[in-house]
Every structure is written in C-alpha cells, then in structure tokens.
Design a protein around this motif. Structure first.
Motif, mmCIF file in Angstrom:
data_model
loop_
_atom_site.group_PDB
_atom_site.id
_atom_site.type_symbol
_atom_site.label_atom_id
_atom_site.label_comp_id
_atom_site.label_asym_id
_atom_site.label_seq_id
_atom_site.Cartn_x
_atom_site.Cartn_y
_atom_site.Cartn_z
ATOM 1 N N ALA A 115 5.367 -3.114 -12.382
ATOM 2 C CA ALA A 115 5.433 -4.304 -11.530
ATOM 3 C C ALA A 115 4.802 -4.026 -10.167
ATOM 4 O O ALA A 115 4.078 -4.867 -9.628
ATOM 5 C CB ALA A 115 6.880 -4.762 -11.371
ATOM 6 N N GLY A 116 5.055 -2.860 -9.620
ATOM 7 C CA GLY A 116 4.439 -2.489 -8.345
ATOM 8 C C GLY A 116 2.932 -2.417 -8.442
ATOM 9 O O GLY A 116 2.216 -2.830 -7.526
ATOM 10 N N GLU A 117 2.450 -1.905 -9.566
ATOM 11 C CA GLU A 117 1.006 -1.843 -9.805
ATOM 12 C C GLU A 117 0.399 -3.240 -9.857
ATOM 13 O O GLU A 117 -0.655 -3.493 -9.278
ATOM 14 C CB GLU A 117 0.744 -1.142 -11.141
ATOM 15 N N VAL A 118 1.054 -4.147 -10.550
ATOM 16 C CA VAL A 118 0.551 -5.526 -10.654
ATOM 17 C C VAL A 118 0.478 -6.164 -9.275
ATOM 18 O O VAL A 118 -0.520 -6.798 -8.918
ATOM 19 C CB VAL A 118 1.421 -6.363 -11.616
ATOM 20 N N ARG A 119 1.521 -6.006 -8.476
ATOM 21 C CA ARG A 119 1.504 -6.566 -7.112
ATOM 22 C C ARG A 119 0.353 -5.978 -6.290
ATOM 23 O O ARG A 119 -0.341 -6.693 -5.563
ATOM 24 C CB ARG A 119 2.833 -6.293 -6.417
ATOM 25 N N GLN A 120 0.143 -4.669 -6.423
ATOM 26 C CA GLN A 120 -0.947 -4.016 -5.685
ATOM 27 C C GLN A 120 -2.301 -4.530 -6.159
ATOM 28 O O GLN A 120 -3.192 -4.771 -5.356
ATOM 29 C CB GLN A 120 -0.869 -2.494 -5.846
ATOM 30 N N TRP A 121 -2.461 -4.710 -7.468
ATOM 31 C CA TRP A 121 -3.729 -5.221 -8.006
ATOM 32 C C TRP A 121 -4.011 -6.626 -7.494
ATOM 33 O O TRP A 121 -5.152 -6.957 -7.181
ATOM 34 C CB TRP A 121 -3.719 -5.205 -9.519
ATOM 35 N N LEU A 122 -2.995 -7.470 -7.423
ATOM 36 C CA LEU A 122 -3.187 -8.822 -6.878
ATOM 37 C C LEU A 122 -3.665 -8.751 -5.438
ATOM 38 O O LEU A 122 -4.635 -9.423 -5.054
ATOM 39 C CB LEU A 122 -1.889 -9.626 -6.952
ATOM 40 N N ASP A 123 -2.990 -7.949 -4.634
ATOM 41 C CA ASP A 123 -3.378 -7.806 -3.223
ATOM 42 C C ASP A 123 -4.784 -7.232 -3.105
ATOM 43 O O ASP A 123 -5.593 -7.708 -2.292
ATOM 44 C CB ASP A 123 -2.389 -6.916 -2.475
ATOM 45 N N ASP A 124 -5.102 -6.221 -3.916
ATOM 46 C CA ASP A 124 -6.433 -5.616 -3.869
ATOM 47 C C ASP A 124 -7.516 -6.601 -4.283
ATOM 48 O O ASP A 124 -8.594 -6.643 -3.682
ATOM 49 C CB ASP A 124 -6.499 -4.382 -4.776
ATOM 50 N N ALA A 125 -7.257 -7.400 -5.321
ATOM 51 C CA ALA A 125 -8.241 -8.389 -5.781
ATOM 52 C C ALA A 125 -8.537 -9.401 -4.680
ATOM 53 O O ALA A 125 -9.699 -9.718 -4.407
ATOM 54 C CB ALA A 125 -7.745 -9.101 -7.038
ATOM 55 N N LEU A 126 -7.499 -9.896 -4.029
ATOM 56 C CA LEU A 126 -7.714 -10.892 -2.980
ATOM 57 C C LEU A 126 -8.377 -10.289 -1.749
ATOM 58 O O LEU A 126 -9.209 -10.937 -1.104
ATOM 59 C CB LEU A 126 -6.398 -11.587 -2.628
ATOM 60 N N ALA A 127 -8.043 -9.054 -1.422
ATOM 61 C CA ALA A 127 -8.708 -8.381 -0.297
ATOM 62 C C ALA A 127 -10.190 -8.164 -0.602
ATOM 63 O O ALA A 127 -11.058 -8.383 0.258
ATOM 64 C CB ALA A 127 -8.025 -7.049 0.009
#
Length: 137
Positions: A115-127
C-alpha cells in the motif's frame, strides 16, 4: 478492497495537460520508474511492474470530452483506475489519479509495504507529469 487517490496542481490549462495524458504513446514520460507502460494497440496497453512481478495487458479509455482516462486489466477485474484533469484558475489545472484494488492482492490492503508503494507511485507519477507539463508549457 482498497482505494488510493492523489491530486496535484499543474502549471498549465486542463486541455494542455490532457493532451499529454491522453496520448498513450507518452505514458512512459510520466509513469513512475518501477512501472513500464506502453501502448500496444488502439486503447490497449501492456504494463510491467517488475518489483511486483506483474505483467498485464489492459484497456484504456480516453475521454477527451470529459478530460478523463479510465483503465483496467484484461486479466483481472480486481484492478481499475482513472485520471481526471480538472480546470483551475487561469494557467493552471488539477489532476486526480485514483486506483482501486478489489481482489485478494497485497495492494488491496490499506496498510503495509504494498500500500505504501502504491501511494508513492501515485505521488511520483503526478510529480513526473508536472515536470513534463512544465517542460511543454
């Protein structure tokens, strides 16, 4: 079941941002590094997430009239997502990215490393999308 969502302000009008996200040939420009996505046909993509040993074909619906993308896996009804570009003040927009994990998979738990990885991937994609948008405005 778990739902994940992230939002980010973009330094361009909504139509400019959607021109980037709606072009499936440009997915690799803004997807986070662990996720490889490439267009394989009209509205069809292949995704590789090596860290999770996921290799899947999917469908992407591009809806320019709604400034929206919707996607899901051909292999499993347990995963879906969408991205919505929204108008904001002049010269800016906002992007919301949402993922749903409906089945019995690690990401379907709201807590833990997946779940932490998914949240990080979302943030990274938008950044990364913001960097691409800023470079084209």
């Amino acid at each position: 079941m778990a739902e994940f969502e992230a939002e980010r302000r973009m330094p361009a009008e909504a139509e400019q941002v959607f021109a980037i996200v709606g072009d499936l040939d440009r997915l690799s420009e803004w997807m986070p590094t662990p996720i490889g996505v490439r267009q394989t046909g009209d509205g069809e993509v292949h995704a590789d997430v090596d860290s999770r040993d996921v290799h899947a074909d999917g469908l992407v619906g591009v809806r320019p009239e709604q400034l929206r993308l919707e996607w899901g896996s051909e292999d499993s009804p347990d995963y879906a997502g969408w991205l919505q570009v929204e108008h904001a003040e002049p010269g800016h927009s906002s992007v919301v990215m949402h993922l749903s994990f409906l089945g019995d998979q690690p990401e379907a738990r709201r807590h833990g490393s997946a779940a932490g990885e998914v949240r990080q991937w979302l943030d990274d994609a938008l950044a990364q999308l913001e960097r691409v948008v800023a470079g084209t405005s």
